[in-house]
Write a protein that holds these residues in place. Structure first.
Motif, PDB file in Angstrom:
ATOM      1  N   PRO A 106       0.828  -1.210   0.000  1.00 26.64           N
ATOM      2  CA  PRO A 106       0.000   0.000   0.000  1.00 26.64           C
ATOM      3  C   PRO A 106       0.860   1.257   0.000  1.00 26.64           C
ATOM      4  O   PRO A 106       2.051   1.217   0.361  1.00 26.64           O
ATOM      5  CB  PRO A 106      -0.810  -0.125   1.305  1.00 26.64           C
ATOM      6  N   PRO A 107       0.307   2.382  -0.401  1.00 25.20           N
ATOM      7  CA  PRO A 107       1.061   3.644  -0.349  1.00 25.20           C
ATOM      8  C   PRO A 107       1.465   3.991   1.080  1.00 25.20           C
ATOM      9  O   PRO A 107       0.829   3.559   2.055  1.00 25.20           O
ATOM     10  CB  PRO A 107       0.074   4.669  -0.929  1.00 25.20           C
TER      11      PRO A 107
ATOM     12  N   ASP B  58     -10.436   5.155   0.612  1.00 25.27           N
ATOM     13  CA  ASP B  58      -9.270   5.204  -0.273  1.00 25.27           C
ATOM     14  C   ASP B  58      -8.557   3.860  -0.318  1.00 25.27           C
ATOM     15  O   ASP B  58      -7.950   3.497  -1.336  1.00 25.27           O
ATOM     16  CB  ASP B  58      -8.314   6.304   0.182  1.00 25.27           C
ATOM     17  N   TYR B  59      -8.609   3.139   0.772  1.00 19.07           N
ATOM     18  CA  TYR B  59      -7.982   1.817   0.785  1.00 19.07           C
ATOM     19  C   TYR B  59      -8.718   0.875  -0.169  1.00 19.07           C
ATOM     20  O   TYR B  59      -8.089   0.103  -0.909  1.00 19.07           O
ATOM     21  CB  TYR B  59      -7.991   1.263   2.207  1.00 19.07           C
ATOM     22  N   LEU B  60     -10.057   0.952  -0.190  1.00 19.35           N
ATOM     23  CA  LEU B  60     -10.825   0.128  -1.122  1.00 19.35           C
ATOM     24  C   LEU B  60     -10.563   0.561  -2.565  1.00 19.35           C
ATOM     25  O   LEU B  60     -10.496  -0.278  -3.473  1.00 19.35           O
ATOM     26  CB  LEU B  60     -12.316   0.227  -0.801  1.00 19.35           C
ATOM     27  N   ALA B  61     -10.407   1.866  -2.774  1.00 21.27           N
ATOM     28  CA  ALA B  61     -10.104   2.339  -4.131  1.00 21.27           C
ATOM     29  C   ALA B  61      -8.726   1.867  -4.589  1.00 21.27           C
ATOM     30  O   ALA B  61      -8.529   1.546  -5.771  1.00 21.27           O
ATOM     31  CB  ALA B  61     -10.185   3.865  -4.174  1.00 21.27           C
ATOM     32  N   TRP B  62      -7.758   1.804  -3.663  1.00 17.17           N
ATOM     33  CA  TRP B  62      -6.434   1.307  -4.028  1.00 17.17           C
ATOM     34  C   TRP B  62      -6.478  -0.181  -4.408  1.00 17.17           C
ATOM     35  O   TRP B  62      -5.827  -0.606  -5.364  1.00 17.17           O
ATOM     36  CB  TRP B  62      -5.483   1.520  -2.858  1.00 17.17           C
ATOM     37  N   ILE B  63      -7.272  -0.972  -3.682  1.00 16.53           N
ATOM     38  CA  ILE B  63      -7.398  -2.396  -4.013  1.00 16.53           C
ATOM     39  C   ILE B  63      -8.051  -2.559  -5.385  1.00 16.53           C
ATOM     40  O   ILE B  63      -7.668  -3.440  -6.172  1.00 16.53           O
ATOM     41  CB  ILE B  63      -8.203  -3.135  -2.926  1.00 16.53           C
ATOM     42  N   THR B  64      -9.002  -1.706  -5.710  1.00 17.36           N
ATOM     43  CA  THR B  64      -9.667  -1.792  -7.017  1.00 17.36           C
ATOM     44  C   THR B  64      -8.688  -1.542  -8.159  1.00 17.36           C
ATOM     45  O   THR B  64      -8.833  -2.116  -9.250  1.00 17.36           O
ATOM     46  CB  THR B  64     -10.830  -0.787  -7.076  1.00 17.36           C
TER      47      THR B  64
ATOM     48  N   ILE C 124     -13.767  -2.855   6.768  1.00 20.40           N
ATOM     49  CA  ILE C 124     -13.189  -1.575   6.358  1.00 20.40           C
ATOM     50  C   ILE C 124     -14.148  -0.433   6.671  1.00 20.40           C
ATOM     51  O   ILE C 124     -13.738   0.660   7.059  1.00 20.40           O
ATOM     52  CB  ILE C 124     -12.852  -1.595   4.858  1.00 20.40           C
ATOM     53  N   MET C 125     -15.430  -0.690   6.490  1.00 18.63           N
ATOM     54  CA  MET C 125     -16.425   0.325   6.803  1.00 18.63           C
ATOM     55  C   MET C 125     -16.612   0.423   8.312  1.00 18.63           C
ATOM     56  O   MET C 125     -16.510  -0.569   9.036  1.00 18.63           O
ATOM     57  CB  MET C 125     -17.760  -0.008   6.133  1.00 18.63           C
ATOM     58  N   VAL C 126     -16.899   1.607   8.788  1.00 19.26           N
ATOM     59  CA  VAL C 126     -17.104   1.817  10.225  1.00 19.26           C
ATOM     60  C   VAL C 126     -18.420   1.162  10.633  1.00 19.26           C
ATOM     61  O   VAL C 126     -19.484   1.460  10.084  1.00 19.26           O
ATOM     62  CB  VAL C 126     -17.120   3.319  10.563  1.00 19.26           C
ATOM     63  N   LYS C 127     -18.340   0.230  11.584  1.00 18.44           N
ATOM     64  CA  LYS C 127     -19.512  -0.492  12.056  1.00 18.44           C
ATOM     65  C   LYS C 127     -19.772  -0.145  13.517  1.00 18.44           C
ATOM     66  O   LYS C 127     -18.852  -0.100  14.338  1.00 18.44           O
ATOM     67  CB  LYS C 127     -19.295  -2.002  11.926  1.00 18.44           C
ATOM     68  N   GLU C 128     -21.039   0.077  13.817  1.00 19.01           N
ATOM     69  CA  GLU C 128     -21.433   0.279  15.203  1.00 19.01           C
ATOM     70  C   GLU C 128     -21.892  -1.049  15.793  1.00 19.01           C
ATOM     71  O   GLU C 128     -21.974  -2.067  15.104  1.00 19.01           O
ATOM     72  CB  GLU C 128     -22.557   1.318  15.286  1.00 19.01           C
ATOM     73  N   GLU C 129     -22.213  -1.039  17.078  1.00 19.79           N
ATOM     74  CA  GLU C 129     -22.601  -2.273  17.751  1.00 19.79           C
ATOM     75  C   GLU C 129     -23.971  -2.770  17.301  1.00 19.79           C
ATOM     76  O   GLU C 129     -24.353  -3.885  17.594  1.00 19.79           O
ATOM     77  CB  GLU C 129     -22.600  -2.057  19.271  1.00 19.79           C
ATOM     78  N   GLN C 130     -24.728  -1.960  16.577  1.00 17.95           N
ATOM     79  CA  GLN C 130     -26.037  -2.357  16.105  1.00 17.95           C
ATOM     80  C   GLN C 130     -26.004  -2.815  14.653  1.00 17.95           C
ATOM     81  O   GLN C 130     -27.029  -2.822  13.987  1.00 17.95           O
ATOM     82  CB  GLN C 130     -27.021  -1.169  16.242  1.00 17.95           C
ATOM     83  N   PHE C 131     -24.822  -3.206  14.160  1.00 20.45           N
ATOM     84  CA  PHE C 131     -24.722  -3.455  12.724  1.00 20.45           C
ATOM     85  C   PHE C 131     -25.379  -4.759  12.314  1.00 20.45           C
ATOM     86  O   PHE C 131     -25.591  -4.984  11.117  1.00 20.45           O
ATOM     87  CB  PHE C 131     -23.256  -3.443  12.291  1.00 20.45           C
ATOM     88  N   MET C 132     -25.740  -5.647  13.233  1.00 20.61           N
ATOM     89  CA  MET C 132     -26.427  -6.890  12.876  1.00 20.61           C
ATOM     90  C   MET C 132     -27.544  -7.127  13.865  1.00 20.61           C
ATOM     91  O   MET C 132     -27.320  -7.147  15.083  1.00 20.61           O
ATOM     92  CB  MET C 132     -25.457  -8.072  12.874  1.00 20.61           C
TER      93      MET C 132
END
Length: 722
Positions: free
Chosen positions: A367-368, A378-384, A403-411
């Motif tokens: 990675p850069p 930007d990390y996902l864009a670099w992988i693409t 990679i995405m910010v997840k809260e405790e209610q994500f599921m």
């Protein structure tokens, strides 16, 4: 300590039961060894087996899968406090009531209500209906466990890292938007569709095979008469506790664990006013204790020294198990929330740098240098922008984070426990071994529960429908169960399980338990019930419990039913959780109108069964005489016309069934009835049958006979001798 006569039936009673019921080899039958064991050993053994059966059935039915996601959905500590209040204030008295009825009568659910209140025998058939519903979608849960068990033999575990499906382009980065465990659950285990309407026409092979294996195994147990020993029952109860304690100890040391555990124990007063939370907590009390299924009454064969203490112990173990499983789920949720977003990017960059230094990845995959100072997108864009083959390797070697910010209610879906426990197993050394042991223990536990439920269904059907061909009942039940549960193996099958688990079964249980409580407390009579229990068991029920059964319980159940109807019909349309594969996250969607109509018809099906049986009883039951009593009397030579009319007894509430005569002489007896009984058709068709059948099973208290009762018995014996 009581003698064996207090706990056993007389030879005549035992022969009558054998003539009307069919015993199963997997039942714990202490009578087979009474001749070789001491009374004290037998009493302790039977009580121990009875408590284990109650714990195995009541504790694990909803504590493992249902309680954690309900607690997570309703704010943690607030839901736990609400559930605690309802469990001991309402759940324990209802469990105590069903245990007393079961040990008092020792019959199947239909025969119990046929003896107590014949014109409400539909309550017993409603118990069978609810048991069928619960067994159908519990078989789907077993098929999920079987799939996870089959995947546990793969090393490394397939839910440890992102797995690129063959039909998915390697440039798809959806698995990096969430944790690999959730991605594996929706994409690999369920192949979930985007709505409940889509995917119902396509069966998934691995889930269909799991259902086939489940019902075939249950069929073998029933037909081959395989006995469940005490060792298997004990291991199915205590082995999951050992595994859960290991997972809890390991999860405590996770990053962000205490923050999530604090949220679980924090009570927010604002959420306590939510009627939806009170309804979900109350309905889960009925579901987790197994109330309304008829199984508690049918399986309550052991006699306990203190029924209140036994019911309270079962409820306490239920609460401890629920808190133990929920703690593990919340600890894992806190770990996911802490390691998501920018923290996950840091872990990914460090991991890729390590693999490049080891020669596993080329320098092009580095990675850069300023990647840690950029946003996660930007990390996902670099992988693409990487070549196709490098994209696949980077995704495969990515750490277990989002990679995405997840809260405790994500599921919030029903699969929260599967996803959380699959993550917790990865934390142990030798994860594959622990995964095999864990899911195997869960399968054994769920099968034990299914056996208990199906045992009661088969016993009832053998007594009333398949009397001449009892061997056909397991075939019909298992074949019908397999065909009926195939709908849960479709791509939208998990959403249908959620529909049953969240909406249909809770309302059905409330209706059935409400009719049970009202039928016993008000129609049969709480005072008569106390006298019957005292005469049969020598056990005096406290007056406070009769007050609860007569006033508090019906009001509580009616309140829950009103809240349920208000939430589903006078509020915005009920919604369910679906999986949006394009953004790799759960979304809420409202139910369509035809699904709501299906929900309504299935929810009120027990009410239709009860009303149908009531109308059938009113239409065909012309004589207040039990059909079994008529069959026994028809075998005796009784004259069609008595020399003189039989006088009406001076104590109608203690009327003996021996006073019944041939139906041809009914008219002469009707004119000897009091005026109120002749003019009231409801009294004749409804009240008298219940009184006759009830008094035939209640053992009267030992009282000194008076001159009036002696005179009546002399007149009765004189007529019978003629």
């Amino acid at each position: 300590m009581g003698s064996l006569e207090d706990f056993s039936d007389t030879p005549e009673e035992e022969s009558n039961k054998l003539g009307n019921t069919h015993s199963f080899s997997w039942n714990f039958n202490a009578k087979d060894v009474w001749a070789n064991k001491s009374p004290n050993y037998l009493l302790r053994s039977r009580n121990r087996e009875g408590i284990l059966v109650q714990v195995a059935f009541s504790v694990w039915l909803g504590s493992m899968w249902r309680f954690p996601y309900l607690c997570h959905r309703n704010g943690g500590g607030s839901f736990i406090l609400t559930y605690l209040i309802m469990l001991f204030l309402f759940g324990v008295p209802l469990l105590y009531l069903e245990m007393l009825i079961g040990h008092w009568l020792q019959e199947d659910s239909v025969q119990i209500w046929k003896q107590l209140v014949p014109w409400l025998v539909g309550v017993g058939y409603s118990n069978i209906l609810v048991s069928i519903m619960v067994s159908l979608y519990n078989s789907a849960i077993i098929s999920w466990c079987l799939f996870y068990l089959s995947q546990s033999f793969v090393y490394p575990l397939p839910w440890d890292h992102c797995l690129m499906e063959k039909n998915i382009n390697v440039t798809d980065l959806s698995c990096l938007w969430t944790v690999p465990q959730q991605y594996f659950w929706y994409h690999t285990a369920l192949h979930a569709s985007d709505s409940i309407e889509n995917g119902m026409d396509r069966l998934l092979l691995h889930l269909s095979l799991g259902l086939l294996a489940t019902w075939f195994f249950l069929f073998l147990i029933m037909t081959a008469e395989i006995k469940i020993s005490m060792s298997i029952l004990t291991s199915s109860i205590f082995l999951p506790y050992i595994l859960l304690l290991c997972l809890l100890i390991r999860s405590v040391f996770l990053e962000g664990a205490f923050t999530s555990l604090k949220r679980m124990l924090t009570t927010e007063l604002d959420t306590m006013v939510s009627m939806d939370m009170w309804y979900q907590a109350g309905s889960h009390v009925l579901y987790s204790l197994g109330l309304g299924l008829g199984t508690i009454m049918t399986l309550s064969q052991a006699r306990y020294a203190n029924y209140i203490k036994t019911a309270s112990s079962v409820a306490f173990v239920n609460l401890v198990t629920s808190l133990l499983t929920t703690s593990i789920v919340f600890l894992v949720l806190g770990f996911w929330a802490t390691t998501s977003g920018h923290t996950c990017v840091e872990m990914s960059v460090s991991s890729l740098t390590k693999f490049i230094a080891q020669g596993i990845l080329p320098q092009k995959a580095k990675p850069p240098d300023d990647m840690l100072h950029r946003p996660p997108m930007d990390y996902l864009a670099w992988i693409t922008g990487l070549p196709k083959h490098l994209q696949h390797k980077v995704i495969q070697l990515s750490p277990s984070c989002s990679i995405m910010v997840k809260e405790e209610q994500f599921m919030e879906g029903l699969g929260l426990s599967f996803v959380a426990f699959s993550q917790a197993v990865l934390l142990l050394p030798g994860a594959s071994f622990w995964a095999i042991i864990f899911f195997l223990a869960l399968i054994i536990m769920e099968l034990c529960i299914m056996i208990r439920i199906l045992e009661c269904i088969i016993l009832t059907l053998q007594n009333f429908i398949f009397i001449r061909q009892p061997r056909m009942v397991p075939v019909v039940i298992c074949l019908g169960g397999f065909l009926g549960s195939l709908i849960f193996s479709t791509r939208s099958g998990s959403y249908i399980v959620t529909l049953f688990d969240d909406h249909i079964v809770p309302l059905v249980l409330i209706i059935v338990v409400l009719f049970q409580n009202v039928a016993l407390a008000w129609i049969y009579g709480a005072r008569r019930f106390r006298q019957a229990i005292l005469a049969k068991l020598g056990y005096l029920i406290r007056p406070s419990f009769t007050m609860l059964w007569c006033y508090v319980m019906p009001l509580w159940l009616l309140t829950l039913m009103v809240i349920s109807l208000a939430l589903h019909y006078h509020s915005p349309s009920p919604s369910y959780i679906t999986w949006n594969s394009s953004v790799s996250q759960e979304v809420k969607q409202p139910y369509q109108q035809h699904m709501l109509h299906c929900f309504t018809s299935l929810s009120f099906s027990p009410l239709l069964v009860i009303l149908g049986s009531l109308l059938y009883h009113w239409w065909y039951w012309q004589d207040p005489v039990d059909s079994n009593t008529l069959k026994r009397l028809s075998a005796k030579k009784i004259p069609t016309v008595l020399p003189q009319p039989l006088p009406w007894p001076k104590h109608p509430m203690k009327k003996s069934t021996s006073q019944l005569q041939d139906p041809s002489t009914r008219s002469s007896r009707e004119f000897s009835l009091p005026l109120r009984s002749r003019s009231s058709p409801w009294f004749k068709t409804c009240l008298l049958p219940s009184l006759i059948s009830q008094d035939s099973i209640v053992t009267p208290l030992k009282m000194t006979p008076t001159s009036e009762t002696l005179e009546d018995s002399q007149v009765m014996s004189k007529h019978l001798s003629l």
